[in-house]
Scaffold this motif. Structure first.
Motif, PDB file in Angstrom:
ATOM      1  N   ILE A 199      -3.751   3.110  -7.647  1.00 44.73           N
ATOM      2  CA  ILE A 199      -5.158   2.828  -7.056  1.00 44.73           C
ATOM      3  C   ILE A 199      -5.797   1.647  -7.114  1.00 44.73           C
ATOM      4  CG2 ILE A 199      -7.758   3.749  -6.961  1.00 44.73           C
ATOM      5  CD1 ILE A 199      -6.515   6.602  -7.535  1.00 44.73           C
ATOM      6  N   SER A 200      -5.510   1.066  -8.479  1.00 41.27           N
ATOM      7  CA  SER A 200      -6.008  -0.423  -8.902  1.00 41.27           C
ATOM      8  C   SER A 200      -5.272  -1.247  -7.996  1.00 41.27           C
ATOM      9  CB  SER A 200      -5.913  -0.466 -10.288  1.00 41.27           C
ATOM     10  OG  SER A 200      -6.554   0.275 -11.125  1.00 41.27           O
ATOM     11  N   PHE A 225       0.780  -1.057  -0.023  1.00 36.87           N
ATOM     12  CA  PHE A 225      -0.028  -0.067   0.044  1.00 36.87           C
ATOM     13  C   PHE A 225       0.909   1.230  -0.145  1.00 36.87           C
ATOM     14  CE2 PHE A 225      -2.592   3.486   1.933  1.00 36.87           C
ATOM     15  CZ  PHE A 225      -3.763   3.137   1.385  1.00 36.87           C
ATOM     16  N   ASN A 227      -3.705  -0.716  -5.170  1.00 33.71           N
ATOM     17  CA  ASN A 227      -3.960  -0.740  -3.861  1.00 33.71           C
ATOM     18  C   ASN A 227      -5.511  -1.180  -3.305  1.00 33.71           C
ATOM     19  OD1 ASN A 227      -1.457  -0.221  -2.728  1.00 33.71           O
ATOM     20  ND2 ASN A 227      -1.429   2.036  -2.668  1.00 33.71           N
ATOM     21  N   ALA A 228      -6.145  -1.093  -4.118  1.00 32.46           N
ATOM     22  CA  ALA A 228      -7.561  -1.433  -3.870  1.00 32.46           C
ATOM     23  C   ALA A 228      -7.458  -3.041  -3.442  1.00 32.46           C
ATOM     24  CB  ALA A 228      -8.449  -1.331  -5.246  1.00 32.46           C
ATOM     25  N   GLU A 238      -7.932   5.134  -2.312  1.00 33.75           N
ATOM     26  CA  GLU A 238      -7.831   3.395  -2.323  1.00 33.75           C
ATOM     27  C   GLU A 238      -8.664   2.816  -1.326  1.00 33.75           C
ATOM     28  OE1 GLU A 238      -3.159   4.000  -4.008  1.00 33.75           O
ATOM     29  OE2 GLU A 238      -3.656   3.978  -1.780  1.00 33.75           O
ATOM     30  N   SER A 288       1.132   3.774  -3.201  1.00 34.49           N
ATOM     31  CA  SER A 288       0.717   5.193  -2.965  1.00 34.49           C
ATOM     32  C   SER A 288       1.866   6.333  -3.048  1.00 34.49           C
ATOM     33  CB  SER A 288       0.296   5.322  -1.512  1.00 34.49           C
ATOM     34  OG  SER A 288      -0.892   4.415  -1.372  1.00 34.49           O
TER      35      SER A 288
END
Length: 470
Positions: free
Chosen positions: A305-306, A132, A308-309, A162, A136
């Motif tokens: 973001i993809s 993460f 860390n989702a 996220e 980020s």
């Protein structure tokens, strides 16, 4: 509370189904048949989108700039390492429709109910905090380059998005990855065409040799196999009747193609001279025309973001997999927020030296995942000889079930491989210290030692005896 068998009603409200804008109520409990939905095809983009991002680019960059490989040497190491990690990703994805539980819960077969807390905690830390933070940071640098907004506010904007996706849960994560995939693929392919046009494919290479090759292989394998600990998290809602071959092939192909292509683009970009003192993202986009550079920066943000989702979702699921009696308010969605806060703090701390931090992180995660994977794969191989699916499902919820061979093999594999073969900036093991050409074969040694030990220590009678004592 004892985990219910996979074919029981469980605790998930049937109303969840395939709703996208609805907060998922399931934690680590088995998904009831009534809630099963989807098809293996969704695993293709779910495992492709998270890897079309800058962290993947940087695998190729460090292979050339840090490990001293030429472009073609880096490409070979990347393809080999990624392929091995992708194959096991496909195999482990079968656990989802088979048992209806997350990957870390399946680990109870190998490590026992309580013993499994150790690898689950490691995965919660690595996925929900470590990865993460890494992703980020890259998104924050991209937003900083694109808008001029300072790194810290950029970081905070990214992590909010996220956390929201992970908070909503499984169906929303799959849907987000589906729609992010085409945008990410088109933009990175355009960037790749431009990068190869300007790259010196005969360049790079500062004498990395076999040691550099093994370092790059370990980094690529560690990145791809890093997703292995989460494989079933995103296939556990599939019906039991889901096609097994497709359940293996789609995640393997999605993972392999995305990681290999994007990392190779990164290796090519490393042969292009970057502006002095440029941030990592600015260095990657510096040779691109302005319009494409801006698109790539947007894609880097979307890709992070993809990724860390999935990371924050699986991190929270790993904590839920402990099987502890947590307060009712401490649900999976709340754990997502807790994990996100910790990951944000780690990202903030690494903003000043992101490149070196990422290199070390890539290698270190492989140090524990390799022994874990060795044990888990041997257990899968032996399972068919020891119990039926019904007996195995019951064992997942048996709090008295123990498997000391799994924990022993995991710890001994790490205890042997890390001190002898680790090749980190802060610690160099005995073998590379005396023979630098060995590079870093810690993951390979850890995998082999743990797999061999578990095969010897774990016997059918051990598992049967433990199960029957319940």
């Amino acid at each position: 509370m004892t985990t219910a068998p996979a074919d029981s009603p469980g605790t998930l409200a049937p109303a969840y189904g395939d709703k996208v804008i609805a907060v998922e109520t399931a934690g680590a409990d088995p998904i009831p048949d009534a809630e099963r939905h989807g098809s293996p095809l969704q695993l293709l983009w779910t495992w492709a989108s998270p890897n079309i991002e800058f962290a993947t680019v940087f695998i190729g960059v460090i292979s050339v700039l840090f490990f001293g490989l030429s472009f073609w040497e880096a490409t070979a190491a990347i393809v080999l390492g990624t392929a091995l990690g992708a194959i096991t990703q496909g195999v482990l994805s079968l656990d989802g429709p088979r048992f209806g539980v997350p990957q870390m819960v399946v680990g109870r077969f190998s490590f026992g109910y309580l013993g499994n807390i150790l690898p689950s905690a490691a995965n919660g830390l690595v996925a929900g905090v470590g990865w993460f933070a890494v992703n980020s940071v890259s998104a924050a640098f991209a937003l900083n380059t694109l808008t001029g907004l300072r790194p810290l506010p950029s970081l905070l904007l990214v992590v909010v998005a996220e956390i929201v996706i992970g908070f909503i849960g499984h169906n929303f994560v799959h849907t987000f990855e589906k729609y992010a995939f085409p945008a990410l693929a088109v933009i990175f392919l355009l960037a790749g065409v431009w990068t190869f046009k300007d790259a010196d494919l005969g360049g790079g290479g500062t004498g990395g040799g076999i040691g550099g090759f093994l370092l790059a292989f370990s980094a690529a394998w560690g990145y791809a196999a890093g997703w292995n600990t989460c494989a079933a998290d995103y296939s556990r809602y599939l019906p039991r009747t889901a096609n097994k071959l497709k359940t293996i092939v789609y995640p393997a192909v999605g993972l392999f193609v995305s990681v290999a292509v994007v990392a190779i683009i990164g290796a090519a970009s490393a042969t292009i001279v970057a502006p002095k003192d440029a941030t990592p993202t600015a260095a990657f986009t510096g040779h691109l025309p302005g319009w494409l550079a801006d698109l790539v920066l947007l894609a880097i943000i979307l890709g992070a973001i993809s990724a860390n989702a999935l990371n924050i979702y699986s991190g929270s699921i790993s904590i839920a997999s402990f099987g502890l009696k947590l307060p009712t308010w401490l649900s999976r969605s709340v754990l997502v927020v807790v994990s996100g806060v910790a990951g944000t703090a780690a990202a903030w701390a690494s903003l000043s030296d992101a490149g070196s931090a990422y290199e070390a992180f890539l290698l270190i995660i492989a140090y524990w995942i390799a022994p874990w994977l060795g044990v888990v794969l041997v257990e899968r191989w032996l399972q068919g000889r020891t119990a039926t699916d019904e007996e195995l499902s019951a064992r997942l919820g048996d709090r008295t079930f123990t498997s000391w061979p799994g924990i022993a093999a995991l710890l001994i594999g790490m205890a042997v491989s890390v001190p002898l073969f680790s090749n980190q900036e802060d610690y160099v093991g005995y073998v590379p210290k005396h023979w630098p050409s060995f590079g870093d074969i810690t993951p390979v040694v850890g995998f082999v030692v743990s797999a061999a030990l578990y095969a010897v220590l774990r016997r059918p009678k051990d598992q049967s005896a433990s199960s029957s004592s319940a």
